[in-house]
Design an enzyme around this catalytic site. Structure first.
Site, PDB file in Angstrom:
ATOM      1  N   GLY A   1       0.818  -1.219   0.000  1.00  0.00           N
ATOM      2  CA  GLY A   1       0.000   0.000   0.000  1.00  0.00           C
ATOM      3  C   GLY A   1       0.846   1.260   0.000  1.00  0.00           C
TER       4      GLY A   1
ATOM      5  N   HIS B   1      19.218   3.704  33.483  1.00  0.00           N
ATOM      6  CA  HIS B   1      19.984   4.954  33.459  1.00  0.00           C
ATOM      7  C   HIS B   1      21.286   4.741  32.695  1.00  0.00           C
ATOM      8  CE1 HIS B   1      21.506   8.807  34.805  1.00  0.00           C
ATOM      9  NE2 HIS B   1      22.640   8.218  35.151  1.00  0.00           N
TER      10      HIS B   1
ATOM     11  N   GLY C   1       1.911  20.309   7.793  1.00  0.00           N
ATOM     12  CA  GLY C   1       1.555  19.071   8.491  1.00  0.00           C
ATOM     13  C   GLY C   1       2.756  18.138   8.527  1.00  0.00           C
TER      14      GLY C   1
HETATM   15  P1  FAD Z   1      -3.187   2.327   1.833  1.00  0.00           P
HETATM   16  O1  FAD Z   1      -1.861   2.103   2.407  1.00  0.00           O
HETATM   17  O2  FAD Z   1      -3.480   3.626   1.178  1.00  0.00           O
HETATM   18  O3  FAD Z   1      -3.427   1.146   0.815  1.00  0.00           O
HETATM   19  C1  FAD Z   1      -4.591   1.071   0.057  1.00  0.00           C
HETATM   20  C2  FAD Z   1      -4.341   0.173  -1.125  1.00  0.00           C
HETATM   21  O4  FAD Z   1      -5.582  -0.093  -1.758  1.00  0.00           O
HETATM   22  C3  FAD Z   1      -3.438   0.808  -2.171  1.00  0.00           C
HETATM   23  O5  FAD Z   1      -2.421  -0.073  -2.545  1.00  0.00           O
HETATM   24  C4  FAD Z   1      -4.396   1.086  -3.323  1.00  0.00           C
HETATM   25  O6  FAD Z   1      -3.772   1.030  -4.590  1.00  0.00           O
HETATM   26  C5  FAD Z   1      -5.381  -0.063  -3.142  1.00  0.00           C
HETATM   27  N1  FAD Z   1      -6.674   0.157  -3.818  1.00  0.00           N
HETATM   28  C6  FAD Z   1      -7.389   1.300  -3.895  1.00  0.00           C
HETATM   29  N2  FAD Z   1      -8.521   1.084  -4.604  1.00  0.00           N
HETATM   30  C7  FAD Z   1      -8.509  -0.223  -4.978  1.00  0.00           C
HETATM   31  C8  FAD Z   1      -9.384  -1.053  -5.722  1.00  0.00           C
HETATM   32  N3  FAD Z   1     -10.534  -0.592  -6.237  1.00  0.00           N
HETATM   33  N4  FAD Z   1      -9.045  -2.346  -5.902  1.00  0.00           N
HETATM   34  C9  FAD Z   1      -7.893  -2.853  -5.381  1.00  0.00           C
HETATM   35  N5  FAD Z   1      -7.047  -2.111  -4.667  1.00  0.00           N
HETATM   36  C10 FAD Z   1      -7.333  -0.813  -4.462  1.00  0.00           C
HETATM   37  N6  FAD Z   1       1.538   6.535   8.562  1.00  0.00           N
HETATM   38  C11 FAD Z   1       2.135   6.160   9.699  1.00  0.00           C
HETATM   39  O7  FAD Z   1       1.511   5.510  10.530  1.00  0.00           O
HETATM   40  N7  FAD Z   1       3.443   6.465   9.942  1.00  0.00           N
HETATM   41  C12 FAD Z   1       4.188   7.188   9.072  1.00  0.00           C
HETATM   42  O8  FAD Z   1       5.362   7.461   9.325  1.00  0.00           O
HETATM   43  C13 FAD Z   1       3.587   7.603   7.866  1.00  0.00           C
HETATM   44  N8  FAD Z   1       4.287   8.306   6.952  1.00  0.00           N
HETATM   45  C14 FAD Z   1       3.691   8.653   5.785  1.00  0.00           C
HETATM   46  C15 FAD Z   1       4.433   9.366   4.856  1.00  0.00           C
HETATM   47  C16 FAD Z   1       3.867   9.730   3.659  1.00  0.00           C
HETATM   48  C17 FAD Z   1       4.686  10.500   2.649  1.00  0.00           C
HETATM   49  C18 FAD Z   1       2.512   9.366   3.370  1.00  0.00           C
HETATM   50  C19 FAD Z   1       1.879   9.729   2.067  1.00  0.00           C
HETATM   51  C20 FAD Z   1       1.771   8.653   4.292  1.00  0.00           C
HETATM   52  C21 FAD Z   1       2.348   8.298   5.510  1.00  0.00           C
HETATM   53  N9  FAD Z   1       1.622   7.607   6.480  1.00  0.00           N
HETATM   54  C22 FAD Z   1       2.228   7.247   7.654  1.00  0.00           C
HETATM   55  C23 FAD Z   1       0.202   7.265   6.293  1.00  0.00           C
HETATM   56  C24 FAD Z   1       0.052   5.804   5.901  1.00  0.00           C
HETATM   57  O9  FAD Z   1       0.762   5.568   4.715  1.00  0.00           O
HETATM   58  C25 FAD Z   1      -1.409   5.461   5.742  1.00  0.00           C
HETATM   59  O10 FAD Z   1      -2.112   5.810   6.910  1.00  0.00           O
HETATM   60  C26 FAD Z   1      -1.596   3.980   5.491  1.00  0.00           C
HETATM   61  O11 FAD Z   1      -0.905   3.564   4.343  1.00  0.00           O
HETATM   62  C27 FAD Z   1      -3.076   3.641   5.348  1.00  0.00           C
HETATM   63  O12 FAD Z   1      -3.194   2.275   5.140  1.00  0.00           O
HETATM   64  P2  FAD Z   1      -4.458   1.661   4.409  1.00  0.00           P
HETATM   65  O13 FAD Z   1      -4.297   0.194   4.508  1.00  0.00           O
HETATM   66  O14 FAD Z   1      -5.693   2.284   4.915  1.00  0.00           O
HETATM   67  O15 FAD Z   1      -4.357   2.136   2.886  1.00  0.00           O
END
Ligand code: FAD
Length: 473
Positions: free
Chosen positions: A40, A444, A182
């Site tokens: 993801g 410590h 942010g």
């Molecule tokens: P995602 O990781 O967004 O995964 C969703 C997946 O679903 C994707 O691969 C997408 O392609 C797929 N998808 C979408 N629609 C479909 C479909 N119709 N069919 C099949 N697949 C689909 N979070 C932290 O906790 N710590 C951090 O340090 C941190 N750093 C970050 C830095 C950056 C630059 C960014 C952008 C984000 C960061 N985040 C961090 C946030 C974190 O990446 C997200 O909160 C997290 O990835 C969310 O997970 P998720 O499983 O909800 O979705």
């Protein structure tokens, strides 16, 4: 046609955690995601690559700072291809790992995109061509989020980056404007500033990291202020146009010396929006809220009884560990356990230098809820460990119930705060009191002692600071 007990749409930290637990609990599982392996946003274009780059930035900063300790390395040279290779290698290693775990657990992985046909069927368009119909008893939607865009900043130009493009490390621009103060903007802005860009940060509210407590942010803001060219608060980007050498940006805000400037690159990081525009969602009873998040109950059920939703697509905080936890809860509900998503503390970490972290109740939240709290702060200038690593720019604070001393929230800023916050999470989740923290012997000299000594401050008995006065409530 594949028939399965559980279909998971989206292979991010929410989706793959859910799929793996479901397989561990004996369910047949299909996991759908467009990438070759699960990961993801977090693994491919978020948490992981950004932390690889932040690690390198930290090494560069420390090597510069070492001059003050009598050790000189000289100014580092950056081999951008190699750095990119390191970052891609980190991502590759982790995603190869998730790929292996899919195989070990016998999860049926479909590389492709899912469309919802009805409350029990998906149509998956496969990356390799063709399609697959999936019939499921239950489904979990974990489709995540993508960078938000606003009309005034939606300029289609290679010089305008979102976080994904910035993580590609196409070049180190001479000047970089980061729009949005942010955590993503600050993390990526810090990386580029350390690598040599002249970075300007613009934030439309009155402070960086809206939502975080100001006493913590102030410590970070001081250091960020030293590493970037300018932090412009209460300032808005009103227009961006193409210009020779980059993007001409018109700014609106108080005390702007130059309301129009040209930047070689502009990184727009103004938040993220949910991927709830899943094709076919309207064929179900699933509902969205006003911001486009899928509405779920405390068990992560949508309005469609067979379909759950988790992670960024259901709301804030949009963090990987929150997504994973929700995913595991949803799976437990599917297999009939009586559980709900009701954490007392979801930690948030900003991986800048210094790091900033908090969990549970914040001071701002307590104030807005008119809730009486005792606040016990321990400055890192009194920590032997902080002094010995020359990082006294830190603060640990506890938010406590004034009567029982129960730990309601923990805030930290300082080197390694992101690791230290885990003790705070445990304290809040376990209902620990200041007495518990005070009586737990901490090693410590470590920065963890600042948590124990904050608890001692609550009693006016901290060894390394003199705070006999009554605490503010
Ligand atoms: P995602 O990781 O967004 O995964 C969703 C997946 O679903 C994707 O691969 C997408 O392609 C797929 N998808 C979408 N629609 C479909 C479909 N119709 N069919 C099949 N697949 C689909 N979070 C932290 O906790 N710590 C951090 O340090 C941190 N750093 C970050 C830095 C950056 C630059 C960014 C952008 C984000 C960061 N985040 C961090 C946030 C974190 O990446 C997200 O909160 C997290 O990835 C969310 O997970 P998720 O499983 O909800 O979705």
């Amino acid at each position: 046609m594949i028939s399965t007990q559980l279909a998971v749409v989206g292979g991010g930290p929410g989706g793959y955690a859910a799929a793996f637990l479901a397989a561990d609990l004996g369910l047949q599982v299909v996991l759908v995601d467009p990438e070759v392996n699960p990961g993801g946003v977090c693994v491919y274009r978020g948490c992981i690559p950004s932390k690889a780059l932040l690690h390198v930035a930290k090494v560069v900063s420390e090597s510069r700072h070492a001059k003050a300790w009598g050790v000189e390395f000289g100014e580092p040279t950056i081999d951008l291809d190699k750095l990119r290779g390191f970052k891609d290698g980190v991502v590759g290693r982790l995603t190869a790992g998730t790929g292996q775990l899919v195989k070990h657990r016998k999860v049926r992985y479909l590389q492709g995109r899912a469309e919802i046909l009805d409350a029990h069927q998906l149509q998956v368009t496969l990356a390799e061509g063709g399609g697959e119909r999936v019939q499921f008893d239950h489904a979990i939607l974990a489709t995540g989020s993508r960078p938000a865009r606003v009309e005034s900043l939606a300029l289609e130009n290679d010089c305008v980056w979102d976080s994904t493009r910035a993580l590609d490390l196409p070049l180190i621009p001479k000047t970089l404007l980061v729009v949005g103060g942010g955590y993503i903007g600050l993390e990526l802005g810090s990386v580029y500033a350390t690598l040599g860009s002249e970075v300007t940060i613009v934030e439309m509210t009155s402070g960086l990291l809206p939502g975080a407590d100001r006493d913590l942010v102030n410590v970070l803001a001081r250091r960020i202020g030293e590493s970037v060219k300018a932090v412009l608060l209460n300032t808005k980007v009103v227009r961006m146009t193409e210009a020779p050498g980059g993007i001409r940006v018109a700014l609106e805000g108080p005390d702007l010396a130059q309301p129009e400037q040209v930047f070689e690159r502009v990184l727009v990081s103004i938040g993220r929006r949910p991927n709830s525009d899943i094709p076919g969602l309207d064929r179900t009873a699933i509902q969205l809220d006003a911001r486009g998040f899928i509405v779920v109950d405390e068990q992560r059920r949508t309005h469609e009884p067979s379909i759950f939703a988790i992670g960024d697509v259901v709301g804030e905080p949009m963090l990987a560990h929150k997504a994973s936890h929700e995913g595991r809860i949803a799976v437990e509900v599917v297999v009939g356990h009586n559980v709900a998503f009701e954490p007392r503390a979801i930690p948030a970490v900003v991986f800048t230098d210094p790091e900033l972290a908090w969990c549970g109740l914040t001071e701002a939240q307590a104030a807005s809820e008119h809730r009486a709290v005792a606040i016990a702060r321990f400055p890192w200038s009194a920590s032997g460990r902080a002094i010995s690593i020359d990082r006294t720019d830190g603060l640990t604070k506890l938010l406590l119930d004034p009567d029982s001393g129960r730990v309601l929230g923990v805030g930290l800023v300082g080197a390694g705060a992101g690791e230290l916050i885990a003790e705070g999470v445990l304290a809040v989740e376990m209902g620990a009191t200041a007495t518990d923290l005070k009586l737990s012997i901490h090693p410590h000299p470590t920065l963890t002692e600042t948590v124990m000594e904050s608890a001692e401050v609550f009693f006016g008995q901290a060894t390394h600071v003199y705070r006999p006065r009554k605490l503010k409530t």
